[in-house]
Design a protein around this motif. Sequence first.
Motif, PDB file in Angstrom:
ATOM      1  N   THR A 309      49.861  58.418  30.095  1.00  0.00           N
ATOM      2  CA  THR A 309      50.257  59.621  30.820  1.00  0.00           C
ATOM      3  C   THR A 309      49.328  59.857  31.997  1.00  0.00           C
ATOM      4  N   ALA A 310      49.918  60.215  33.131  1.00  0.00           N
ATOM      5  CA  ALA A 310      49.122  60.486  34.333  1.00  0.00           C
ATOM      6  C   ALA A 310      48.368  61.795  34.198  1.00  0.00           C
ATOM      7  N   GLN A 311      47.082  61.739  34.495  1.00  0.00           N
ATOM      8  CA  GLN A 311      46.226  62.936  34.517  1.00  0.00           C
ATOM      9  C   GLN A 311      45.389  62.885  35.790  1.00  0.00           C
ATOM     10  N   GLY A 312      45.564  63.879  36.664  1.00  0.00           N
ATOM     11  CA  GLY A 312      44.858  63.858  37.939  1.00  0.00           C
ATOM     12  C   GLY A 312      45.519  62.869  38.883  1.00  0.00           C
ATOM     13  N   ARG A 313      44.754  62.411  39.874  1.00  0.00           N
ATOM     14  CA  ARG A 313      45.318  61.504  40.877  1.00  0.00           C
ATOM     15  C   ARG A 313      44.264  60.475  41.264  1.00  0.00           C
ATOM     16  N   SER A 314      44.704  59.271  41.512  1.00  0.00           N
ATOM     17  CA  SER A 314      43.782  58.206  41.882  1.00  0.00           C
ATOM     18  C   SER A 314      43.145  58.485  43.236  1.00  0.00           C
ATOM     19  N   ALA A 315      41.841  58.194  43.332  1.00  0.00           N
ATOM     20  CA  ALA A 315      41.122  58.399  44.594  1.00  0.00           C
ATOM     21  C   ALA A 315      41.348  57.247  45.560  1.00  0.00           C
ATOM     22  N   ARG A 316      41.955  56.155  45.063  1.00  0.00           N
ATOM     23  CA  ARG A 316      42.123  54.980  45.919  1.00  0.00           C
ATOM     24  C   ARG A 316      43.489  54.333  45.662  1.00  0.00           C
ATOM     25  N   PRO A 317      44.565  54.994  46.029  1.00  0.00           N
ATOM     26  CA  PRO A 317      45.893  54.383  45.819  1.00  0.00           C
ATOM     27  C   PRO A 317      46.025  53.087  46.605  1.00  0.00           C
ATOM     28  N   ARG A 318      46.598  52.069  45.946  1.00  0.00           N
ATOM     29  CA  ARG A 318      46.703  50.746  46.556  1.00  0.00           C
ATOM     30  C   ARG A 318      48.136  50.232  46.443  1.00  0.00           C
ATOM     31  N   LYS A 319      48.424  49.203  47.222  1.00  0.00           N
ATOM     32  CA  LYS A 319      49.722  48.551  47.159  1.00  0.00           C
ATOM     33  C   LYS A 319      49.541  47.127  46.654  1.00  0.00           C
ATOM     34  N   GLY A 320      50.572  46.639  45.960  1.00  0.00           N
ATOM     35  CA  GLY A 320      50.525  45.266  45.482  1.00  0.00           C
ATOM     36  C   GLY A 320      49.641  45.098  44.270  1.00  0.00           C
ATOM     37  N   PRO A 321      49.724  43.956  43.609  1.00  0.00           N
ATOM     38  CA  PRO A 321      48.941  43.729  42.384  1.00  0.00           C
ATOM     39  C   PRO A 321      47.482  43.415  42.666  1.00  0.00           C
ATOM     40  N   LEU A 322      46.647  43.636  41.661  1.00  0.00           N
ATOM     41  CA  LEU A 322      45.235  43.267  41.715  1.00  0.00           C
ATOM     42  C   LEU A 322      45.081  41.921  41.002  1.00  0.00           C
ATOM     43  N   ALA A 323      44.838  40.882  41.769  1.00  0.00           N
ATOM     44  CA  ALA A 323      44.744  39.537  41.204  1.00  0.00           C
ATOM     45  C   ALA A 323      43.345  39.270  40.669  1.00  0.00           C
ATOM     46  N   LEU A 324      43.266  38.550  39.559  1.00  0.00           N
ATOM     47  CA  LEU A 324      41.995  38.107  39.004  1.00  0.00           C
ATOM     48  C   LEU A 324      41.567  36.810  39.695  1.00  0.00           C
ATOM     49  N   PRO A 325      40.273  36.506  39.699  1.00  0.00           N
ATOM     50  CA  PRO A 325      39.825  35.227  40.266  1.00  0.00           C
ATOM     51  C   PRO A 325      40.500  34.057  39.564  1.00  0.00           C
ATOM     52  N   PRO A 326      40.863  33.005  40.282  1.00  0.00           N
ATOM     53  CA  PRO A 326      41.540  31.867  39.634  1.00  0.00           C
ATOM     54  C   PRO A 326      40.642  31.222  38.591  1.00  0.00           C
ATOM     55  N   PRO A 327      41.236  30.641  37.549  1.00  0.00           N
ATOM     56  CA  PRO A 327      40.432  30.042  36.471  1.00  0.00           C
ATOM     57  C   PRO A 327      39.662  28.822  36.948  1.00  0.00           C
ATOM     58  N   ASP A 328      38.452  28.678  36.435  1.00  0.00           N
ATOM     59  CA  ASP A 328      37.607  27.528  36.748  1.00  0.00           C
ATOM     60  C   ASP A 328      37.620  26.608  35.532  1.00  0.00           C
ATOM     61  N   LEU A 329      38.672  25.780  35.444  1.00  0.00           N
ATOM     62  CA  LEU A 329      38.910  24.946  34.275  1.00  0.00           C
ATOM     63  C   LEU A 329      39.070  23.488  34.697  1.00  0.00           C
ATOM     64  N   PRO A 330      38.839  22.557  33.773  1.00  0.00           N
ATOM     65  CA  PRO A 330      39.099  21.142  34.094  1.00  0.00           C
ATOM     66  C   PRO A 330      40.578  20.960  34.465  1.00  0.00           C
ATOM     67  N   ARG A 331      40.838  20.358  35.600  1.00  0.00           N
ATOM     68  CA  ARG A 331      42.216  20.158  36.067  1.00  0.00           C
ATOM     69  C   ARG A 331      42.679  18.750  35.705  1.00  0.00           C
ATOM     70  N   PRO A 332      43.743  18.641  34.921  1.00  0.00           N
ATOM     71  CA  PRO A 332      44.219  17.299  34.564  1.00  0.00           C
ATOM     72  C   PRO A 332      44.765  16.554  35.774  1.00  0.00           C
ATOM     73  N   GLU A 333      44.503  15.254  35.819  1.00  0.00           N
ATOM     74  CA  GLU A 333      45.062  14.388  36.854  1.00  0.00           C
ATOM     75  C   GLU A 333      46.447  13.936  36.387  1.00  0.00           C
ATOM     76  N   LEU A 334      47.460  14.615  36.864  1.00  0.00           N
ATOM     77  CA  LEU A 334      48.797  14.437  36.303  1.00  0.00           C
ATOM     78  C   LEU A 334      49.347  13.036  36.540  1.00  0.00           C
ATOM     79  N   LYS A 335      49.057  12.448  37.687  1.00  0.00           N
ATOM     80  CA  LYS A 335      49.608  11.122  37.979  1.00  0.00           C
ATOM     81  C   LYS A 335      48.976  10.039  37.111  1.00  0.00           C
ATOM     82  N   LYS A 336      47.746  10.261  36.673  1.00  0.00           N
ATOM     83  CA  LYS A 336      47.055   9.262  35.859  1.00  0.00           C
ATOM     84  C   LYS A 336      47.105   9.594  34.366  1.00  0.00           C
ATOM     85  N   ALA A 337      47.709  10.703  34.022  1.00  0.00           N
ATOM     86  CA  ALA A 337      47.663  11.185  32.640  1.00  0.00           C
ATOM     87  C   ALA A 337      48.480  10.296  31.701  1.00  0.00           C
ATOM     88  N   GLU A 338      47.916  10.041  30.518  1.00  0.00           N
ATOM     89  CA  GLU A 338      48.658   9.355  29.463  1.00  0.00           C
ATOM     90  C   GLU A 338      49.579  10.373  28.785  1.00  0.00           C
TER      91      GLU A 338
END
Length: 486
Positions: A309-338
């Motif tokens: 439920t809304a209570q009060g009002r946001s001090a910083r209304p924004r547009k669009g989604p807030l994206a998280l930093p991209p994941p830092d994970l091992p990237r599979p090599e798809l062309k060489k993958a078994e």
Amino acid sequence: MKNGGASLSRRALLGAGAALGGLALLGPTRTGQARIPTPFVPTRSLTLRAGEMELKLLGPGKPASRILAYDGTPFRTLRLPRGSRLEATFENGLDEGSTLHFHGIRMPNEYDGVPTLTQPLVQPGGRFVHLLPLDDPGTFFFHPHCDETGQAGKGLAGVLIVEDPRDPAFDAEHVLCLKDWRLADDGSFLPLTEPDGASKAGTFGATRTVNGAASVELAAPAGGDVRLRILNVDATRIMDIGHEGGEAWLIAVDGHALKPVRLDDLPDGIWRMGPAQRIDLHLRMPRDGGSVMVGDYRSSDIYPFATITAQGRSARPRKGPLALPPPDLPRPELKKAERFSFTLQQATDAAVKDIGLPPDDPLAKALLDSLCVGSTTYWGINRESWPTGERRNVPPPLARMETGRSYRIEIKNETRFPHPVHLHGHAFEVLTSSLGRLPRHFADTVLVQPGEAVEVAFVAAPGDWVFHCHILEHMETGMMGYFRVV
């Protein structure tokens, strides 16, 4: 819109009407080799004790239930910063053997918590120390990996949140743990598994809760940004998560960020999640106030588990989604993958056979603890089933892989029921769905619908890693195996 290969959801009907960083040395484990932090200097040490407690799950004025929890706290929640080195000591305060598994965390194999395969069963009164590098931010959880239907079915699960200082600032954040309970009117537990359920979609509970309550009432400023961390910690139920009011974006799956996707733009306007899956939603509250409902739309009886439920009002209304930093994970090599292919099936007589490891294998003579296997076989993977009943010898691996190599895995579901398939110790990339219903993303569990084929890819880490359905009865009655990575 496509319905994902299952019956049209209530949401759709309504809508129609309206690596481990910095680790270098290799050290031997019980089952091969795993990367071990050298030196491992804990930045946080804690103890997690499994035991009983009382909780009024049936509501105020009703009898309490004796549930299981860590440290006497339902859905015990840990928050640690990214890069932490966690020393977690598990203490077994139960009257049967148990272990502790940190679900979704990339870790050395010997701390994965799978009895016999990676560690001994922790007996009542016993302890086991886990050394965990927390290099991946996100929403994770922890639970036992023995008699899961009984122990997790009675509530033994906790939440692990690895926080990232790079994340955008939200006006509010809430953790929501969804779980059903099989309870009698006096608060006692009904049988947690029944043959008709275990051999089909699972044995469902009738008492539905979020954070141990029937529903939660939350607050956020009008026009504000809310982060919801939603965890399906149920043993059986598949849920269709949707909302009414405001705007919502899917920003992470199983803890790993993806490019924000409007929930309303997904098939049926929902995200379908099975047991053990987690999502992070960015919810933007209506600017003119009012409330937002978040619920499970999978059946005609919508389960509205949270109202903001809304209570009060946001001090910083924004547009669009807030994206998280991209994941830092091992990237599979798809062309060489078994490539490997695994088919989920009902068990046949051919699946129920005594298959043994070669005599020179270190696990060849090991017996699985009787509490950690089911009594009956109903399911299999590639016509082989995890041992049940009197068959207690550790089976050979489903596949043998090499450390550091990339693999593409096709998971085909030839059964009449969905299966959330989990791979321990890895974050895999979900590449394709034969039903065209999934965005590309990283995960540790993927829901495979009847008749669907899903392809995932990952870079293999050393160890014996369990691969299983996370509908707990399916796992305990045969739908489990492991990959050996050397």
